[in-house]
Design an enzyme around this catalytic site. Structure first.
Site, PDB file in Angstrom:
ATOM      1  NE  ARG A  92      42.938  40.105  48.522  1.00  0.00           N
ATOM      2  CZ  ARG A  92      41.592  39.419  48.695  1.00  0.00           C
ATOM      3  NH1 ARG A  92      41.234  39.364  50.024  1.00  0.00           N
ATOM      4  NH2 ARG A  92      40.726  39.006  48.013  1.00  0.00           N
ATOM      5  CB  THR A 148      51.375  36.703  49.309  1.00  0.00           C
ATOM      6  OG1 THR A 148      51.064  38.005  48.766  1.00  0.00           O
ATOM      7  CG2 THR A 148      52.571  36.050  48.412  1.00  0.00           C
ATOM      8  CG  ASP A 204      37.284  42.186  42.350  1.00  0.00           C
ATOM      9  OD1 ASP A 204      37.119  43.560  42.125  1.00  0.00           O
ATOM     10  OD2 ASP A 204      38.236  41.652  42.470  1.00  0.00           O
ATOM     11  CG  ASP A 263      36.936  42.794  38.646  1.00  0.00           C
ATOM     12  OD1 ASP A 263      37.738  43.821  38.354  1.00  0.00           O
ATOM     13  OD2 ASP A 263      37.396  41.802  38.698  1.00  0.00           O
TER      14      ASP A 263
END
Length: 360
Positions: A255, A259, A351, A354
């Site tokens: 991603r 944006t 995340d 991560d």
């Protein structure tokens, strides 16, 4: 008052007579055909009239065919329409007072023209009684809404206590990468039970140490597990514990941080992906962009049966997947509140990639 009227060839003469009769009563009439007594298919006329009524382009409608049955079936397929096939003035009155019918259907071969005129006049002059009848008509409207919702994919919230317990540990920011990986794999295994609930079975007989038993086995279904890189890798091992013969594919999507749009960079799938029941795995369904793009990848390569399995979903992501892929069911262990301005699920679990791999 503005009335939409239509007929097939069998009802053409009655339509023309009723059109003139309604005009003499000062009622505006919009004629949707047929244009002559030559053969005409009633759906071609019935749908436009029904849609005009549902869209408030006309106040009410009148449809005519030989028996009235065909036009009734067609008209009642359109949400917002309550078409009544009427054979006498009393039923015409009741259809308006009790059912708030907005389309009158007549059978030209079973109703005389004089009766049709009387029925039409009563139908148009009778108002809806409301009261207890409104409650019942409201339930019809609710049923239409549920029917439209049924066309969307289903969201399966898997709330088994073991899954919820382990998910709480996954959410904890103090859970390290090793424990995080183990927990994600364990949750994936537990979720796989529900995801595979509809696999077909076939009956066989097996010899036990005591005798012969009637048993069941999976009916030759081919399963594929597709991971959205990189976080989806954390769910593969857990799924394979339960479905060890499944083929594994990978789709690389990330991603864009500015944006929030998905960008694809890799795709490796089993060659017979179109013949398999596919389980697409990714721990987080946030904006829905990556999942929507991954599903499109699979469909472009022939996939027809896809389930999306995530640990945590946001309402925004669910909506995007349902809007773009209404045939793909969603399985999740939790539906959280919303997304923040960075596109992360709140409260979420951070995340997932991560935390799985110890990166930042």
């Amino acid at each position: 008052m503005k009335i939409g009227i239509g007929s097939d060839h069998a009802g053409f003469e009655m339509k023309e007579s009723l059109k003139a009769y309604l005009g003499s009563l000062g009622i505006e009439v919009l004629d949707f055909g047929a244009e002559s007594a030559e053969a005409a298919d009633y759906p071609d006329i019935g749908y436009p009239v029904a849609k005009a009524v549902a869209g408030s382009k006309v106040d009410m409608g009148v449809l005519i065919c030989g028996s009235g049955i065909g036009m009734s079936i067609v008209a009642n397929k359109v949400p917002g329409v309550r078409a009544a096939l009427v054979g006498n003035p009393e039923v015409a009155r009741l259809s308006r007072e009790h059912n708030n019918a907005n389309i009158l259907v007549l059978g030209a071969r079973v109703t005389s023209l004089d009766d049709a005129k009387t029925i039409t006049k009563v139908f148009l002059e009778t108002g809806f009684a409301g009261g207890r009848h409104k409650r019942r008509v409201d339930k019809i409207v609710m049923g239409e809404t549920r029917k439209e919702e049924a066309c969307m994919s289903k969201v399966h919230l898997i709330d088994h206590p073991l899954i919820q317990h382990k998910l709480s540990l996954v959410r904890d920011k103090n859970t390290g990468s090793k424990d995080f990986r183990d927990l994600v794999a364990e949750i994936s295994t537990l979720m796989a039970y529900e995801v595979t609930r509809d696999l077909p079975l076939e009956k066989i007989q097996v010899e036990t140490p005591i005798g012969t038993a009637d048993a069941q086995v999976i009916s030759g279904k081919k399963v594929g597990i597709i991971a959205v890189l990189r976080a989806g890798l954390g769910m593969i091992e857990g799924m394979l514990r339960l479905i060890p013969t499944a083929k594994v594919g990978h789709i690389g999507i990330y991603r864009d941080p500015d944006t929030l749009q998905p960008i694809d960079y890799y795709c490796k799938l089993p060659p017979d992906v179109g013949e398999r029941d596919l389980i697409l795995v990714d721990p987080m369904l946030a904006t829905g962009g990556s999942a929507t793009s991954a599903i499109r990848f699979l469909k472009d390569r022939g996939a027809t049966n896809i389930k999306l399995v995530v640990l945590v979903a946001a309402p925004e992501g669910i909506k995007m997947v349902q809007d773009n892929h209404p045939d793909v069911d969603i399985y999740t262990a939790a539906i959280d509140k919303c997304l923040n301005s960075h596109g992360y699920i709140v409260p979420g679990l951070g995340d997932a990639g991560d935390r799985l791999f110890g990166t930042k």
